[in-house]
Design a protein around this motif. Structure first.
Motif, PDB file in Angstrom:
ATOM      1  N   ARG A  32      39.585  41.751  50.401  1.00 54.67           N
ATOM      2  CA  ARG A  32      38.926  40.606  51.022  1.00 54.67           C
ATOM      3  C   ARG A  32      37.862  40.069  50.076  1.00 54.67           C
ATOM      4  O   ARG A  32      36.979  40.818  49.630  1.00 54.67           O
ATOM      5  N   ASP A  33      37.987  38.779  49.749  1.00 50.04           N
ATOM      6  CA  ASP A  33      37.009  38.087  48.905  1.00 50.04           C
ATOM      7  C   ASP A  33      36.754  38.827  47.591  1.00 50.04           C
ATOM      8  O   ASP A  33      35.608  38.996  47.152  1.00 50.04           O
ATOM      9  N   GLY A  34      37.843  39.278  46.971  1.00 47.07           N
ATOM     10  CA  GLY A  34      37.732  39.857  45.641  1.00 47.07           C
ATOM     11  C   GLY A  34      37.327  41.310  45.596  1.00 47.07           C
ATOM     12  O   GLY A  34      37.177  41.878  44.500  1.00 47.07           O
ATOM     13  N   ARG A  35      37.167  41.928  46.757  1.00 47.08           N
ATOM     14  CA  ARG A  35      36.818  43.348  46.802  1.00 47.08           C
ATOM     15  C   ARG A  35      37.838  44.115  47.643  1.00 47.08           C
ATOM     16  O   ARG A  35      38.540  43.536  48.459  1.00 47.08           O
TER      17      ARG A  35
ATOM     18  N   HIS B  75      30.099  52.416  40.037  1.00 49.14           N
ATOM     19  CA  HIS B  75      29.981  51.982  41.429  1.00 49.14           C
ATOM     20  C   HIS B  75      30.769  50.706  41.702  1.00 49.14           C
ATOM     21  O   HIS B  75      30.921  50.304  42.862  1.00 49.14           O
ATOM     22  N   GLU B  76      31.269  50.048  40.631  1.00 49.15           N
ATOM     23  CA  GLU B  76      31.935  48.759  40.783  1.00 49.15           C
ATOM     24  C   GLU B  76      33.413  48.780  40.403  1.00 49.15           C
ATOM     25  O   GLU B  76      34.228  48.123  41.043  1.00 49.15           O
TER      26      GLU B  76
ATOM     27  N   ALA C  15      37.363  51.421  48.747  1.00 52.24           N
ATOM     28  CA  ALA C  15      36.776  50.370  49.584  1.00 52.24           C
ATOM     29  C   ALA C  15      35.365  50.043  49.115  1.00 52.24           C
ATOM     30  O   ALA C  15      34.546  50.930  48.884  1.00 52.24           O
ATOM     31  N   GLY C  16      35.097  48.764  48.967  1.00 55.85           N
ATOM     32  CA  GLY C  16      33.802  48.283  48.531  1.00 55.85           C
ATOM     33  C   GLY C  16      33.748  47.906  47.069  1.00 55.85           C
ATOM     34  O   GLY C  16      32.862  47.147  46.656  1.00 55.85           O
ATOM     35  N   LYS C  17      34.677  48.417  46.261  1.00 62.33           N
ATOM     36  CA  LYS C  17      34.649  48.123  44.826  1.00 62.33           C
ATOM     37  C   LYS C  17      35.331  46.786  44.519  1.00 62.33           C
ATOM     38  O   LYS C  17      36.107  46.250  45.316  1.00 62.33           O
ATOM     39  N   VAL C  18      35.037  46.277  43.326  1.00 60.94           N
ATOM     40  CA  VAL C  18      35.686  45.057  42.853  1.00 60.94           C
ATOM     41  C   VAL C  18      37.188  45.309  42.711  1.00 60.94           C
ATOM     42  O   VAL C  18      37.609  46.372  42.233  1.00 60.94           O
ATOM     43  N   ALA C  19      37.991  44.345  43.115  1.00 62.77           N
ATOM     44  CA  ALA C  19      39.447  44.501  43.102  1.00 62.77           C
ATOM     45  C   ALA C  19      40.012  44.167  41.723  1.00 62.77           C
ATOM     46  O   ALA C  19      40.721  43.179  41.530  1.00 62.77           O
TER      47      ALA C  19
ATOM     48  N   ARG D 253      51.652  42.791  36.319  1.00 68.94           N
ATOM     49  CA  ARG D 253      50.703  41.814  36.860  1.00 68.94           C
ATOM     50  C   ARG D 253      49.299  42.404  36.774  1.00 68.94           C
ATOM     51  O   ARG D 253      49.113  43.595  36.992  1.00 68.94           O
ATOM     52  N   VAL D 254      48.334  41.556  36.462  1.00 71.60           N
ATOM     53  CA  VAL D 254      46.941  41.985  36.277  1.00 71.60           C
ATOM     54  C   VAL D 254      46.043  41.155  37.178  1.00 71.60           C
ATOM     55  O   VAL D 254      46.167  39.917  37.225  1.00 71.60           O
ATOM     56  N   PHE D 255      45.136  41.830  37.869  1.00 76.65           N
ATOM     57  CA  PHE D 255      44.220  41.170  38.794  1.00 76.65           C
ATOM     58  C   PHE D 255      42.778  41.536  38.458  1.00 76.65           C
ATOM     59  O   PHE D 255      42.467  42.705  38.224  1.00 76.65           O
ATOM     60  N   ALA D 256      41.914  40.544  38.438  1.00 77.55           N
ATOM     61  CA  ALA D 256      40.481  40.767  38.235  1.00 77.55           C
ATOM     62  C   ALA D 256      39.753  40.105  39.412  1.00 77.55           C
ATOM     63  O   ALA D 256      39.985  38.929  39.724  1.00 77.55           O
ATOM     64  N   ALA D 257      38.919  40.892  40.078  1.00 81.93           N
ATOM     65  CA  ALA D 257      38.221  40.428  41.278  1.00 81.93           C
ATOM     66  C   ALA D 257      39.191  39.822  42.279  1.00 81.93           C
ATOM     67  O   ALA D 257      38.914  38.788  42.912  1.00 81.93           O
ATOM     68  N   GLY D 258      40.356  40.440  42.423  1.00 85.24           N
ATOM     69  CA  GLY D 258      41.331  40.032  43.419  1.00 85.24           C
ATOM     70  C   GLY D 258      42.221  38.871  43.047  1.00 85.24           C
ATOM     71  O   GLY D 258      43.165  38.551  43.770  1.00 85.24           O
ATOM     72  N   ALA D 259      41.962  38.223  41.894  1.00 79.65           N
ATOM     73  CA  ALA D 259      42.749  37.054  41.482  1.00 79.65           C
ATOM     74  C   ALA D 259      43.662  37.435  40.323  1.00 79.65           C
ATOM     75  O   ALA D 259      43.247  38.128  39.386  1.00 79.65           O
ATOM     76  N   GLU D 260      44.898  36.979  40.365  1.00 73.75           N
ATOM     77  CA  GLU D 260      45.832  37.303  39.297  1.00 73.75           C
ATOM     78  C   GLU D 260      45.441  36.557  38.023  1.00 73.75           C
ATOM     79  O   GLU D 260      45.180  35.350  38.042  1.00 73.75           O
ATOM     80  N   VAL D 261      45.434  37.277  36.921  1.00 76.29           N
ATOM     81  CA  VAL D 261      44.997  36.678  35.645  1.00 76.29           C
ATOM     82  C   VAL D 261      46.098  36.717  34.600  1.00 76.29           C
ATOM     83  O   VAL D 261      45.921  36.155  33.520  1.00 76.29           O
TER      84      VAL D 261
END
Length: 414
Positions: free
Chosen positions: A42-45, A371-372, A378-382, A406-414
């Motif tokens: 949710r929202d990149g996490r 921590h990120e 749960a709670g970490k950056v996706a 496939r590669v994702f940074a902060a929940g978005a495919e890059v």
């Protein structure tokens, strides 16, 4: 509006679940694998991790579904030692090494780091940003989403600042997370030949204050070798950096063994890097002080050496080992963390699981980012990668040709 994503149909969801600290000993073989796993973002996490049966229940009407297709899904690699920004390349020196010259012989003839310094000084900041953006894509294509990256190819006040500003621009304009390190003490520039103490004056009195004024670095590093910066000079730079609030990292025991590791331990350095020539006493000093070793098998391979860092002894001693590419134009021109995984396994006798730990969660903690990133919790950056593999061991097994699916940074495919 909240954005939710369901990642499902993972043959192995390699979560790296475990204690909230770097992993040691047998912990390095425990990857927290969920078979037939899924994640809800949710929202990149990361919001939830678990079995498909559990996590798919969380999907909402507008949830985007990412089907892993029965592939391995794991955290993005964290590369804790790179030199992302430089101009030109040193393919000519590669040919020289193939003809029998050593890395040190080439450096003594004016090649090596000083060769890249000349090219980098001649480049504009905009040109270096463009190079950095190109290199960032190489890392991302291979599944690396976070890198530590050093200056050190400028060796003047203005040129070191230029490199670090370029690093900041790359971090802002690409999905690659960049952790900047000031490495003004990388080599003694030509204009200070025979006057290393005078150059150390410049690093301590002008460069470090300017770097910290602009908040351009998180860490300071020094290349400690007798023919570059000796232990006394290294100590002076590190103490000045620590006083200014920078974390400490040290290139040590690459070509010769010295007391650099013990110095790093005494000063509370976060990492000591290379360590091909290190000793049992130095391993004990790192263990006592809580220093993380960063091992760079790619550079050993690329310069044609046979002496790899004693990874097994370090793991058995309880050190939270990290592996990294040492991406640079001279001694390790690779951004492939999977190639480094393979070298770690075949040449340093790490298990595939230990290598994955060293390239993810342990590396994240070495950058104060545990921590990120570095695990799927749960709670970490996706930041995560779907690899074209059914089993995580394939990443080191099929060497030289792997590309992330496939590669994702902060929940978005890059």
């Amino acid at each position: 509006m909240s954005v939710s994503v369901l990642v499902t149909n993972c043959s192995q969801l390699v979560t790296m679940a475990g204690p909230d600290r770097p992993r040691t000993c047998k912990e390095m073989r425990e990857l927290g694998i969920v078979h037939d796993g899924a994640m809800f973002l949710r929202d990149g996490r990361i919001a939830a991790v678990g079995s498909r049966a559990e996590v798919e229940l969380l999907a909402e009407p507008n949830t985007q579904v990412v089907d892993a297709g029965g592939r391995v899904t794991m955290p993005g690699f964290v590369d804790a030692h790179t030199h992302l920004i430089f101009a030109g390349n040193r393919a000519d020196e590669f040919e020289m090494r193939c003809s029998g010259m050593t890395y040190q012989q080439i450096a003594e003839r004016g090649g090596g780091i000083r060769s890249t310094v000349r090219k980098t000084r001649a480049a504009t900041e905009e040109e270096l940003i463009a190079v950095g953006q190109k290199h960032a894509q190489r890392f991302l294509r291979g599944g690396t989403t976070t890198v530590e990256t050093k200056s050190g190819y400028g060796l003047t006040l203005d040129d070191e600042l230029k490199i670090l500003r370029a690093v900041r621009a790359v971090s802002r304009t690409t999905p690659l997370r960049c952790v900047p390190t000031f490495l003004g003490a990388h080599e003694i520039p030509d204009e200070y030949k025979g006057r290393p103490d005078a150059y150390v004056d410049l690093v301590v009195e002008e460069m470090l204050p300017a770097v910290t004024r602009e908040s351009l670095a998180k860490f300071c590093d020094v290349f400690c070798e007798d023919k570059v910066f000796n232990v006394k000079q290294t100590e002076r730079v590190l103490r000045a950096a620590k006083k200014l609030g920078l974390g400490l990292r040290v290139h040590a025991d690459q070509f010769t063994s010295s007391s650099a590791v013990e110095l790093a331990a005494a000063l509370g350095a976060k990492t000591v890097d290379h360590l091909e020539q290190t000793t049992a006493d130095s391993i004990a000093a790192m263990k006592q002080a809580g220093v993380q070793p960063v091992l760079l098998p790619g550079s050993v391979y690329a310069i044609g050496s046979q002496k790899y860092a004693p990874a097994r002894a370090m793991i058995d001693a309880g050190l939270p080992v990290v592996i990294a590419t040492d991406f640079n134009p001279g001694s390790s021109p690779t951004a492939s963390m999977t190639m480094v995984l393979s070298l770690a396994c075949t040449q340093m006798k790490m298990t595939p699981a230990e290598a994955v730990t060293a390239a993810t969660i342990n590396a994240a903690y070495s950058l104060n980012l545990g921590h990120e990133v570095g695990s799927l919790k749960a709670g970490k950056v996706a930041d995560f990668v779907i690899h074209d593999a059914e089993d995580y061991r394939e990443l080191a097994y099929f060497f030289g040709s792997h590309r992330a699916h496939r590669v994702f940074a902060a929940g978005a495919e890059v």
